[in-house]
Design an enzyme around this catalytic site. Structure first.
Site, short mmCIF file in Angstrom:
data_model
loop_
_atom_site.label_atom_id
_atom_site.label_comp_id
_atom_site.label_asym_id
_atom_site.label_seq_id
_atom_site.Cartn_x
_atom_site.Cartn_y
_atom_site.Cartn_z
N LYS A 194 77.17 -18.53 34.59
CA LYS A 194 75.94 -19.33 34.58
C LYS A 194 75.94 -20.14 33.29
CE LYS A 194 70.94 -19.13 34.62
NZ LYS A 194 69.76 -18.32 34.92
N LYS A 221 69.09 -21.78 25.81
CA LYS A 221 69.64 -20.48 26.21
C LYS A 221 71.12 -20.38 25.85
CE LYS A 221 66.17 -19.73 29.84
NZ LYS A 221 65.90 -19.22 31.20
N LYS A 252 77.17 -21.24 38.66
CA LYS A 252 75.92 -22.01 38.65
C LYS A 252 75.89 -22.92 37.44
CE LYS A 252 71.06 -21.18 37.97
NZ LYS A 252 70.07 -20.24 37.61
N SER A 278 68.42 -26.84 41.09
CA SER A 278 67.29 -27.74 41.29
C SER A 278 67.58 -29.17 40.83
CB SER A 278 66.05 -27.20 40.57
OG SER A 278 66.30 -27.04 39.18
N TYR A 317 68.53 -25.86 47.75
CA TYR A 317 67.20 -26.29 48.21
C TYR A 317 67.31 -27.12 49.49
CZ TYR A 317 66.15 -24.39 43.72
OH TYR A 317 66.07 -23.51 42.69
C1 PBG Z 1 66.33 -17.82 35.43
C2 PBG Z 1 66.92 -18.75 36.42
C3 PBG Z 1 67.05 -20.14 36.26
C4 PBG Z 1 67.52 -20.63 37.48
C5 PBG Z 1 67.70 -19.53 38.33
N1 PBG Z 1 67.34 -18.37 37.66
C6 PBG Z 1 66.66 -21.02 35.13
C7 PBG Z 1 67.19 -20.77 33.80
O1 PBG Z 1 68.16 -20.06 33.57
O2 PBG Z 1 66.55 -21.30 32.87
C8 PBG Z 1 67.74 -22.08 37.77
C9 PBG Z 1 67.84 -22.46 39.20
C10 PBG Z 1 67.67 -23.90 39.50
O3 PBG Z 1 67.63 -24.78 38.60
O4 PBG Z 1 67.57 -24.23 40.69
N2 PBG Z 1 66.97 -16.76 34.95
#
Ligand code: PBG
Length: 327
Positions: A194, A221, A252, A278, A317
């Site tokens: 991620k 983050k 991701k 998203s 989505y």
């Molecule tokens: C949170 C989480 C996030 C997403 C999925 N789980 C956001 C982040 O890490 O700040 C993002 C998913 C998306 O943008 O569709 N742990």
């Protein structure tokens, strides 16, 4: 010319014969944003077509999805500010609407696959995925909270736990916690690679979960999510998650990270999931809205290419629309 590749593209029938990648609704997961008010249907300005839904609306949504062959859902809670605190106590609270919703969904639709999100951020007043102690994201203290969250989710009916926090050791820690409670049938879909991506904006709008500016912790983050410049590091994360008992490895975001999907697919026999996030969907929707792209064609191409790169499972989505176009 002895070889003419165009012969294998000459008609729809021939193109069907030689198509290497098939994508069906069975491979897709629809994300759902859940909020406490039962009848709510709140739009998300930065992600047109997606809503924060109350449980009544979620049940209706799931009914519509299953009617077109889409049976897997990933749930995210939009937690009211008054329930947020530093350690995300509400995540395991008796009255937690997210846990209640999972039970209601599984009661009504026992055959669907429900995937949770295990991370502190929707519940955290700091907006971080781990707990902030003395100006640091404290890895090992976060594991305890994640274990308890995962157990509560599994006990509420989630089939798969989705740790999205990127703390070290969380897959093994959650696996042991689940097994200790006899929850050996609950799977783990680990957010293995991620990235600290700029493409999560609309999601954070939906949940109001952006990392807050704290005196001693930056509002990003980057100390736990991966650097987009790194690929070999994803293999290291993959090896750890596989050894710790993950049932799926996730990459991701998806489209800018097709090489990572491919590398993990080649390196591991575990199913590979890709999260088409998203911001990736929002970009395409914005262009389609301006008439610059055809939504159905562009979305179908994006999903097909993520699958071609080696994703077995795609969270997007666009899942519901894709299922509808192909029903
Ligand atoms: C949170 C989480 C996030 C997403 C999925 N789980 C956001 C982040 O890490 O700040 C993002 C998913 C998306 O943008 O569709 N742990």
């Amino acid at each position: 010319m002895l070889s003419r590749p165009r012969r294998n593209r000459s008609s729809a029938a021939v193109r069907n014969l030689v198509r290497e990648t098939e994508l069906t609704a069975g491979h897709l997961v629809q994300p759902i944003f859940l909020m406490p008010e039962a009848k709510a249907r709140l739009p998300i300005a930065s992600l047109p077509g997606s809503y924060r839904l109350g449980i009544d609306e979620v049940l209706r949504e799931i009914e519509q999805c299953t009617a077109v062959g889409l049976n897997s859902f990933m749930m995210f809670p939009a937690v009211p500010e008054e329930h947020k605190d530093k350690t995300g106590t509400y995540a395991t609270a008796e009255q937690n609407f997210y846990l209640h919703a999972a039970r209601a969904i599984k009661d009504r639709f026992p055959e669907v696959c429900l995937i949770s999100d295990a991370a502190l951020d929707p519940y955290s007043s700091d907006g971080h995925d781990g707990v902030v102690i003395d100006g640091k994201i404290h890895n090992d203290e976060s594991l305890k909270l994640l274990d308890a969250m995962a157990v509560a989710q599994a006990q509420s009916g989630f089939d798969i736990i989705g740790p999205s926090d990127m703390m070290d050791g969380r897959v093994g820690s959650i696996r042991r916690a689940l097994d200790q409670e006899g929850l050996t049938d609950t799977a783990i879909m680990s957010y293995t690679a991620k990235y600290a991506s700029a493409f999560y904006g609309p999601f954070r709008d939906a949940l109001d979960s952006a990392p807050r500016q704290l005196a001693d912790v930056p509002a990003d983050k980057k100390t736990y999510q991966m650097d987009p410049a790194n690929a070999r590091e994803a293999l290291r994360e993959g090896a750890l998650d596989a050894a710790e008992g993950a049932d799926y490895l996730m990459v991701k975001p998806a489209l800018n990270y097709l090489d990572i999907i491919w590398r993990l697919h080649e390196a591991h026999p575990l199913p590979i999931a890709a999260y088409h996030v998203s911001g990736e969907c929002a970009m395409l929707l914005a262009a389609a809205d301006k008439g610059w792209l055809n939504y159905e064609q562009a979305a179908t191409e994006a999903l097909t290419c993520i699958r071609r790169a080696g994703a077995d499972v795609i969270i997007s989505y666009f899942a519901k629309d894709f299922a509808r176009w192909n029903a």
